[in-house]
Design a protein around this motif. Structure first.
Motif, PDB file in Angstrom:
ATOM      1  N   THR A  45       0.833  -1.207   0.000  1.00  0.00           N
ATOM      2  CA  THR A  45       0.000   0.000   0.000  1.00  0.00           C
ATOM      3  C   THR A  45       0.871   1.262   0.000  1.00  0.00           C
ATOM      4  O   THR A  45       0.519   2.272  -0.614  1.00  0.00           O
ATOM      5  CB  THR A  45      -0.954  -0.012   1.208  1.00  0.00           C
ATOM      6  OG1 THR A  45      -1.804  -1.167   1.107  1.00  0.00           O
ATOM      7  CG2 THR A  45      -1.826   1.228   1.240  1.00  0.00           C
ATOM      8  N   SER A  63      -5.689   1.419   2.641  1.00  0.00           N
ATOM      9  CA  SER A  63      -5.847   0.038   2.224  1.00  0.00           C
ATOM     10  C   SER A  63      -7.294  -0.201   1.806  1.00  0.00           C
ATOM     11  O   SER A  63      -8.217   0.179   2.511  1.00  0.00           O
ATOM     12  CB  SER A  63      -5.496  -0.906   3.365  1.00  0.00           C
ATOM     13  OG  SER A  63      -5.863  -2.208   2.978  1.00  0.00           O
ATOM     14  N   ASP A  82      -7.623  -4.726  -3.205  1.00  0.00           N
ATOM     15  CA  ASP A  82      -6.896  -5.648  -2.327  1.00  0.00           C
ATOM     16  C   ASP A  82      -7.737  -6.910  -2.266  1.00  0.00           C
ATOM     17  O   ASP A  82      -8.846  -6.898  -1.749  1.00  0.00           O
ATOM     18  CB  ASP A  82      -6.738  -5.014  -0.943  1.00  0.00           C
ATOM     19  CG  ASP A  82      -5.918  -5.882   0.002  1.00  0.00           C
ATOM     20  OD1 ASP A  82      -5.922  -7.123  -0.154  1.00  0.00           O
ATOM     21  OD2 ASP A  82      -5.281  -5.321   0.898  1.00  0.00           O
ATOM     22  N   GLU A 110      -3.435  -5.514  -4.963  1.00  0.00           N
ATOM     23  CA  GLU A 110      -2.646  -6.146  -3.906  1.00  0.00           C
ATOM     24  C   GLU A 110      -3.065  -7.610  -3.773  1.00  0.00           C
ATOM     25  O   GLU A 110      -4.226  -7.934  -3.856  1.00  0.00           O
ATOM     26  CB  GLU A 110      -2.843  -5.397  -2.580  1.00  0.00           C
ATOM     27  CG  GLU A 110      -2.386  -3.951  -2.676  1.00  0.00           C
ATOM     28  CD  GLU A 110      -2.269  -3.256  -1.334  1.00  0.00           C
ATOM     29  OE1 GLU A 110      -1.919  -3.914  -0.328  1.00  0.00           O
ATOM     30  OE2 GLU A 110      -2.530  -2.036  -1.290  1.00  0.00           O
TER      31      GLU A 110
HETATM   32 MG    MG Z   1      -1.920  -3.221   1.780  1.00  0.00          MG
END
Ligand code: MG
Ligand code: ADP
Length: 168
Positions: A45, A63, A82, A110
């Motif tokens: 991040t 995030s 993510d 991510e």
């Molecule tokens: Mg992260």
């Protein structure tokens, strides 16, 4: 067709990782797909924060773990995902690939290696590792690996931006 290109750099501090992201931002174009891999706290991040800043955005990067997908607007539209705990990954990827900025967004994912099969074949894979995931500032190794013709064609530019001398 040469081998897929890769380069490894290290960052000593979180600020260095931000700066790496800022530098790297110059290489991205619409519709690029970037997979960020590395354990929790590796700095994924933080690198995204640098990339978004480097694209000229003032947006605050957090995030996206609980929001599925976050959007930022700079020189390029950015979709940040993510997929750590997501069950409906395909939906989120489709959202990023098809809907955000009419499908022109830069997609930063991510834990993206887990869903490689859902993604286009031209991707930039960024793998971050550290021997000390709890330290305030500790060295990270950042391996950048290009997959596909798009990244082979742009690799010299990428290496110049991140400060690695071309090996040509
Ligand atoms: Mg992260
Ligand atoms: P991830 O998204 O991979 O879980 P984050 O970027 O959210 O990781 O968190 C990384 C943490 O590690 C932050 O608290 C950051 O300050 C710290 N850190 C220490 N050294 C570094 C470094 N060299 N690069 C990036 N982050 C670092």
């Amino acid at each position: 067709m040469g081998a897929d290109p890769a380069v490894s750099v290290t960052t000593a501090t979180a600020d260095d990782t931000l700066a790496l992201g800022v530098a790297l931002a110059g290489v991205f174009r619409e519709r690029d797909v970037v997979l960020l891999t590395g354990e929790l706290g590796a700095g994924k991040t933080t690198l995204v924060r640098g990339i978004v800043a480097g694209l000229g955005s003032q947006d605050h990067v957090q995030s996206p773990t609980f929001t599925l997908i976050r959007e930022y607007a700079g020189r390029l539209a950015v979709a940040h995902v993510d997929v750590y705990r997501l069950e409906r990954v395909q939906d989120v990827v489709d959202l990023g690939l098809d809907e955000i900025a009419d499908g022109r967004a830069l997609l930063l994912i991510e834990w993206g290696d887990a869903i490689q099969d859902l993604l286009p074949s031209d991707t930039l894979r960024i793998t971050m590792t550290t021997a000390d995931p709890t330290g305030e500032d500790a060295e990270r190794t950042v391996v950048l690996a290009g997959q596909g013709e798009v990244w082979r064609a742009r690799w010299d530019d990428l290496e110049a931006l991140v400060g690695v001398r071309s090996r040509a």
